[in-house]
Scaffold this active site. Sequence first.
Site, PDB file in Angstrom:
ATOM      1  N   ASP A 234       0.855  -1.183   0.000  1.00 43.33           N
ATOM      2  CA  ASP A 234       0.000   0.000   0.000  1.00 43.33           C
ATOM      3  C   ASP A 234       0.898   1.242   0.000  1.00 43.33           C
ATOM      4  OD1 ASP A 234      -3.026   0.857   0.768  1.00 43.33           O
ATOM      5  OD2 ASP A 234      -1.589   2.195   1.743  1.00 43.33           O
TER       6      ASP A 234
ATOM      7  N   ASN B 239      -2.751  12.979  -2.694  1.00 40.85           N
ATOM      8  CA  ASN B 239      -3.918  13.378  -3.478  1.00 40.85           C
ATOM      9  C   ASN B 239      -4.398  14.772  -3.095  1.00 40.85           C
ATOM     10  OD1 ASN B 239      -4.523  11.483  -5.423  1.00 40.85           O
ATOM     11  ND2 ASN B 239      -5.798  10.228  -4.106  1.00 40.85           N
TER      12      ASN B 239
ATOM     13  N   ASP C 218      -2.950   9.278  -9.490  1.00 39.82           N
ATOM     14  CA  ASP C 218      -3.089   8.188 -10.461  1.00 39.82           C
ATOM     15  C   ASP C 218      -1.748   7.818 -11.073  1.00 39.82           C
ATOM     16  OD1 ASP C 218      -5.792   8.118  -9.978  1.00 39.82           O
ATOM     17  OD2 ASP C 218      -6.359   9.174 -11.823  1.00 39.82           O
TER      18      ASP C 218
ATOM     19  N   GLU D   8      -5.111   2.322  -3.592  1.00 38.93           N
ATOM     20  CA  GLU D   8      -3.660   2.333  -3.768  1.00 38.93           C
ATOM     21  C   GLU D   8      -3.022   1.047  -3.246  1.00 38.93           C
ATOM     22  OE1 GLU D   8      -4.506   4.389   0.204  1.00 38.93           O
ATOM     23  OE2 GLU D   8      -5.447   4.134  -1.749  1.00 38.93           O
TER      24      GLU D   8
END
Length: 360
Positions: A231, A239, A248, A274
């Site tokens: 992760d 973000n 992304d 993620e």
Amino acid sequence: MVSLPHWFSDRRCLILAAGAVGVAILLGILAAFGVYDLAFLTLRTVTERGSIVIETRYNPVAFAVFGVLAAITFGGALLLARFIRLCARSGPRASVDEIASASATLGRELANALAVIRLDLANKETYARSLANAQGRLAGLTEADQVRVVVSLLVAENERMRLASEKDKHKLEASAQEIDALQASLRGAEEATLTDPLTGIGNRRLFNDAMTKAIKDSHAQRVPLSLIMCDIDHFKRVNDMFGHDVGDEIIRALARVIETSVRETDSVARYGGEEFAIILPGTELTRAKETADRIRRQFSAKKFAIRKTNQKIGQVTASFGVAEHRPGDDVQEFVRRADAKLYEAKARGRDRVADFGERG
């Protein structure tokens, strides 16, 4: 690109349905081309003398063949319907629409092919009736002119059959080409339901199927099996600060690092958000941990920046949890143990690998 195995129940449905279509088309082609003498498929044979019907024989083989053909067609339709329902429950809407559209067209092409087959069989029945009539008439003829008339009728009937068979052949060839194109379209749509659109690797749905198969193979072959869950650290912060486009791109970057760090026999999937999962067949815990640490180091060494503004994002890291399969572990328990170590790695400071150790 490393991808997950594609042999799963939905695909078996597609293969069986395509096989049913192929059998139906093959029967039609045999009939149209006259590769084999299919006169034995005539439903009935009528023997007449003049205008009097002497004998009518019904062919049980023909009825059996038609019954099998109907069963194949019906079975293929059911399998395609099941495949669409399964994909509708879990696949992207666009892919489901593609599958539904292709399947509907495939059904129409199959119906067209069967119509050609029925017409061809009807022509053969008419032809057989004409031959029976001619045989009855020839037996009672004494003059040459009368014989020539009957022979001329037979020649005309034979030419009619030849033209009809040629026309049916072209129809079946066109249907076969259309069906080939539709099958390719269905395969592409199926791939879309199993692939993560952002990274191009397997999605959660395909992971579940691949993991089930990997556990079964590990038990049957008595070989080890390991799982890595990873992760991206502080992904929400990235973000929030730089936007989802940057997020992304970072997800895609981790996917690329993972793909280039594993074997062809390993399977990689985006598990969600993620988080990624890596299935390593034939791999003990120690080697799995080495693989996870290699991915961790390669990813943390990357320096990210926004292309348009050249703004530095800096180092982005990931945490990893590793587990080896234990007897009795199902998919859920196996994932739970690897996930537990992933969260332990995060709790211990992130950018690290945590595993259960040799004794767990």
